[in-house]
Scaffold this motif. Sequence first.
Motif, PDB file in Angstrom:
ATOM      1  N   SER A 272       6.136  13.173   7.019  1.00  0.00           N
ATOM      2  CA  SER A 272       6.748  12.138   6.172  1.00  0.00           C
ATOM      3  C   SER A 272       8.198  11.877   6.541  1.00  0.00           C
ATOM      4  CB  SER A 272       6.645  12.543   4.686  1.00  0.00           C
ATOM      5  OG  SER A 272       7.494  13.637   4.394  1.00  0.00           O
TER       6      SER A 272
ATOM      7  N   GLU B 170      -3.720   3.792   6.219  1.00  0.00           N
ATOM      8  CA  GLU B 170      -2.689   4.148   5.247  1.00  0.00           C
ATOM      9  C   GLU B 170      -2.072   5.517   5.542  1.00  0.00           C
ATOM     10  OE1 GLU B 170      -3.395   2.626   0.941  1.00  0.00           O
ATOM     11  OE2 GLU B 170      -5.404   2.981   1.785  1.00  0.00           O
TER      12      GLU B 170
ATOM     13  N   SER C 100       0.837  -1.201   0.000  1.00  0.00           N
ATOM     14  CA  SER C 100       0.000   0.000   0.000  1.00  0.00           C
ATOM     15  C   SER C 100       0.869   1.248   0.000  1.00  0.00           C
ATOM     16  CB  SER C 100      -0.917   0.006   1.234  1.00  0.00           C
ATOM     17  OG  SER C 100      -0.148   0.042   2.424  1.00  0.00           O
ATOM     18  N   LYS C 101       0.336   2.300  -0.596  1.00  0.00           N
ATOM     19  CA  LYS C 101       1.040   3.576  -0.680  1.00  0.00           C
ATOM     20  C   LYS C 101       1.044   4.242   0.694  1.00  0.00           C
ATOM     21  CE  LYS C 101       1.163   7.737  -3.546  1.00  0.00           C
ATOM     22  NZ  LYS C 101       0.514   8.463  -4.670  1.00  0.00           N
ATOM     23  N   LYS C 102       2.084   5.000   0.974  1.00  0.00           N
ATOM     24  CA  LYS C 102       2.185   5.687   2.250  1.00  0.00           C
ATOM     25  C   LYS C 102       1.686   7.122   2.124  1.00  0.00           C
ATOM     26  CE  LYS C 102       6.154   2.967   3.803  1.00  0.00           C
ATOM     27  NZ  LYS C 102       7.573   3.006   4.245  1.00  0.00           N
ATOM     28  N   TYR C 103       0.832   7.514   3.051  1.00  0.00           N
ATOM     29  CA  TYR C 103       0.293   8.866   3.080  1.00  0.00           C
ATOM     30  C   TYR C 103       0.601   9.516   4.431  1.00  0.00           C
ATOM     31  CZ  TYR C 103      -2.358   7.329  -0.991  1.00  0.00           C
ATOM     32  OH  TYR C 103      -2.710   6.839  -2.227  1.00  0.00           O
TER      33      TYR C 103
ATOM     34  N   GLY D  75       1.319  12.309  -0.509  1.00  0.00           N
ATOM     35  CA  GLY D  75       1.885  11.012  -0.851  1.00  0.00           C
ATOM     36  C   GLY D  75       2.963  11.235  -1.883  1.00  0.00           C
ATOM     37  N   ASP D  76       4.127  10.645  -1.694  1.00  0.00           N
ATOM     38  CA  ASP D  76       5.261  10.864  -2.598  1.00  0.00           C
ATOM     39  C   ASP D  76       5.591  12.354  -2.737  1.00  0.00           C
ATOM     40  OD1 ASP D  76       5.502   8.122  -3.102  1.00  0.00           O
ATOM     41  OD2 ASP D  76       4.049   8.216  -4.745  1.00  0.00           O
TER      42      ASP D  76
END
Length: 262
Positions: free
Chosen positions: A259, A59, A2-5, A22-23
């Motif tokens: 982040s 997430e 899963s993508k990290k937020y 995200g990113d």
Amino acid sequence: MSKKYYAGLDGGSTYTKAALIGDNQVVDAMVTNTGIDNNAAASSLIEKMCQRRGISRSEVRYTMATGYSRKVFDIADDDISEITAHAYGVRVTAPKEYRPGMIIDIGGQDSKIIYLDKHYAVKNFSMNDKCAAGTGKFMEVIAQILETTIDQVGPLSLESKAPCDINSTCVVFAQSEVVSLVARKYDRRDILAGMHLSMAKRIIKMMKKSEKGGDILMTGGGALNIGVHRAFEEEMMRDVYVARFPQFNGAIGAALIASERA
């Protein structure tokens, strides 16, 4: 996988803002009235952003708070000062080709000038006194007196032919000045233009001459007002740029810091 937020919360005295990244890109941003329950407002914003983007709450790996209410957000993992958050925020909100040396942030209850080095680190900052009539809340009050909306204040002021002089530094006295101008039948467009010029002059007086350098970036809800933006450019006789997502710059900066902390 899963993508990290990461989420940022900016708890202002008037509005609570939230941003999701995200990113290192802004995924979503929302604002609501702060009201009497800061925690409920913050939690609701995070949940709504997750729902809108189809993201599960799990997430969101880390949430950083900043702003007036940063110490009371139960949903936050940690908090950071507004000055630091705004400095981080411009890494995403400033146009790529610009290198901000100064941030002018006009919030609901205060205005700040933040000076940055070439690495976006904070060198110094100035803040207005609590009674200064150079804030977003002041603009809302004047809009009500002049029977218009905050969204129309900027465009109306650009139609002015002869801006009024508004000199009071105290909100109460400045309101009295505006009421007096209305009673004397001055055009509200001229009153609004005068108000914007008065705000710009007052905030410019806060600037430290030794710290000037680099591009100037406006953030905060006040940056959404084109009349204020033009007033700064007129008084400073140079370009002043408006950040992307200006009202959310602090929340975005907090999310970027989140982040790095996660």
